[in-house]
Design a protein around this motif. Structure first.
Motif, short mmCIF file in Angstrom:
data_model
loop_
_atom_site.label_atom_id
_atom_site.label_comp_id
_atom_site.label_asym_id
_atom_site.label_seq_id
_atom_site.Cartn_x
_atom_site.Cartn_y
_atom_site.Cartn_z
N ARG A 191 17.36 -43.02 12.14
CA ARG A 191 17.48 -42.82 13.60
C ARG A 191 17.58 -44.14 14.34
O ARG A 191 18.25 -44.22 15.38
CB ARG A 191 16.28 -42.02 14.11
CG ARG A 191 16.29 -40.55 13.73
CD ARG A 191 15.27 -39.77 14.55
NE ARG A 191 13.92 -40.24 14.36
CZ ARG A 191 13.09 -39.77 13.42
NH1 ARG A 191 13.52 -38.84 12.56
NH2 ARG A 191 11.86 -40.24 13.32
N ARG A 192 16.94 -45.17 13.82
CA ARG A 192 16.91 -46.47 14.51
C ARG A 192 17.95 -47.45 13.96
O ARG A 192 18.02 -48.59 14.41
CB ARG A 192 15.51 -47.07 14.41
CG ARG A 192 14.45 -46.22 15.08
CD ARG A 192 13.07 -46.83 15.03
NE ARG A 192 13.01 -48.11 15.73
CZ ARG A 192 11.92 -48.88 15.79
NH1 ARG A 192 10.81 -48.47 15.20
NH2 ARG A 192 11.94 -50.03 16.43
N GLY A 193 18.73 -47.02 12.99
CA GLY A 193 19.76 -47.88 12.44
C GLY A 193 19.23 -48.98 11.55
O GLY A 193 19.87 -50.02 11.40
N ALA A 194 18.08 -48.75 10.92
CA ALA A 194 17.48 -49.74 10.03
C ALA A 194 17.83 -49.41 8.58
O ALA A 194 17.56 -48.30 8.11
CB ALA A 194 15.96 -49.76 10.20
N ALA B 11 13.20 -41.79 9.94
CA ALA B 11 12.92 -42.64 11.10
C ALA B 11 13.81 -43.88 11.10
O ALA B 11 14.33 -44.31 12.14
CB ALA B 11 11.45 -43.03 11.12
N ALA B 12 13.99 -44.48 9.92
CA ALA B 12 14.84 -45.67 9.82
C ALA B 12 16.29 -45.33 10.17
O ALA B 12 16.97 -46.10 10.86
CB ALA B 12 14.75 -46.25 8.42
N ALA C 267 2.99 -43.57 14.42
CA ALA C 267 3.95 -43.62 15.54
C ALA C 267 3.29 -43.45 16.90
O ALA C 267 3.74 -44.04 17.89
CB ALA C 267 5.02 -42.56 15.34
N LEU D 171 15.08 -54.34 11.29
CA LEU D 171 15.76 -54.55 12.56
C LEU D 171 15.83 -56.03 12.94
O LEU D 171 16.67 -56.43 13.75
CB LEU D 171 15.07 -53.75 13.66
CG LEU D 171 15.15 -52.22 13.52
CD1 LEU D 171 14.34 -51.52 14.60
CD2 LEU D 171 16.61 -51.75 13.55
N ASN E 43 6.07 -48.38 9.24
CA ASN E 43 5.61 -48.99 10.49
C ASN E 43 5.94 -50.48 10.57
O ASN E 43 6.24 -51.00 11.65
CB ASN E 43 4.09 -48.78 10.64
CG ASN E 43 3.62 -48.90 12.06
OD1 ASN E 43 4.36 -48.63 13.00
ND2 ASN E 43 2.37 -49.29 12.24
N ILE F 267 10.42 -51.01 9.12
CA ILE F 267 11.52 -50.78 10.07
C ILE F 267 11.72 -51.97 11.00
O ILE F 267 12.85 -52.47 11.14
CB ILE F 267 11.32 -49.46 10.83
CG1 ILE F 267 11.48 -48.27 9.86
CG2 ILE F 267 12.30 -49.34 12.00
CD1 ILE F 267 11.13 -46.92 10.46
N PRO F 268 10.67 -52.51 11.64
CA PRO F 268 10.90 -53.70 12.46
C PRO F 268 11.40 -54.90 11.67
O PRO F 268 12.17 -55.72 12.19
CB PRO F 268 9.54 -53.99 13.11
CG PRO F 268 8.59 -52.98 12.63
CD PRO F 268 9.31 -51.97 11.82
#
Length: 279
Positions: free
Chosen positions: A94-97, A91-92, A32, A70, A63, A66-67
């Motif tokens: 938190r990012r809505g993934a 982490a996912a 990160a 998204l 890493n 997640i993208p």
């Protein structure tokens, strides 16, 4: 038959050591804070889009997974180390993934033949000890005509040189284990994938690292956070002289790569390779 002579038992023991090594330190922080953009670079190179079924092999804390999620893909993230998966889940979220996280050995993937449109790995599968086994599994679970994407540190780049610097200080690898940075050699990866793929595109690129103001800052950070480095130092814990030698060797390596007068930066080289599984 002893445990040492039983290949299956030896492999289980090796994988247990790898699992424990990546649980040392704080690899999610490295991903990160130091190389946050590499996963997205790989996802873009693979052309991941909405509705694609994607597998991230040796995904760590997500890493690349997640993208990919998204971007609208249906993503499975597998890794040998459950501690990394737990960080990735958080982490996912938190990012809505939305991602399916699963403990998985890159050399024995628990997925069906041809299950995924894209199979990718971002500085992950390179650390599986038996390269042909890892490559064979990546090809197997990718559908015919699907995309394979790999991003790995090169032997000649900074991280490849870091592993070469640590090697004399580390316990000897088990028989058959291959050096991780070989996955950053185009010829090696082409040989691993063989005629199972076509349309291979390989590019050497660098990522700019501006986290470390001086060589000692790099050494301190990796000693505290990067599992392979933490493991080597732990193996040397009873020998202060060797610890000092490794400190010096890594400091000099970083000194040779730091550039700039007003702001110290390093350029870390990686190989970005994409291919299509042959129909």
């Amino acid at each position: 038959m002893t445990a040492q002579s039983d290949p299956l038992e030896a492999d289980r023991a090796l994988k247990a050591r790898h699992r424990a090594m990546w649980a040392l330190g704080d690899y999610p922080a490295v991903a990160a804070e130091i190389i946050p953009d590499l996963g997205a670079i790989l996802v873009e190179a693979c052309g991941v889009g909405r509705g694609d079924r994607v597998l991230d092999v040796a995904a760590g804390s997500g890493n690349a997974a997640i993208p990919a999620a998204l971007a609208g893909a249906s993503v499975v993230a597998g890794d040998l180390t459950p501690e990394l998966l737990e960080v990735g889940r958080a982490a996912a979220a938190r990012r809505g993934a939305v991602i399916e996280w699963r403990e998985a050995d890159a050399e024995a993937l628990p997925y069906a033949d041809g299950e995924f449109d894209t199979v990718m790995s971002c500085v992950g599968v390179m650390f599986a000890p038996h390269h042909q086994a890892g490559a064979g599994e990546i090809v197997r679970v990718c559908r015919p005509g699907g995309t394979i994407g790999l991003l790995n540190w090169t032997p000649e780049g900074f991280i490849g040189q870091m592993f070469a610097t640590m090697k004399p200080f580390a316990p000897p690898p088990p028989p058959g284990a291959q050096p991780p940075p070989l996955w950053g050699s185009e010829g090696h990866v082409r040989a691993l994938l063989g005629d199972a793929v076509t349309d291979v595109v390989a590019r050497r690129r660098t990522v700019t690292i501006d986290r470390f103001a001086h060589p000692g800052a790099f050494v301190d950070y990796f000693k505290a956070n990067y599992g392979p480095t933490v493991a080597v130092y732990r193996a040397l814990a009873g020998d202060p002289g060797r610890v000092a030698e490794l400190d010096h060797a890594l400091t000099e390596l970083a000194r040779g790569h730091l550039q700039g007068e007003e702001k110290a930066v390093m350029e870390w080289e990686y190989l970005l390779l994409t291919a299509r599984k042959r129909d």
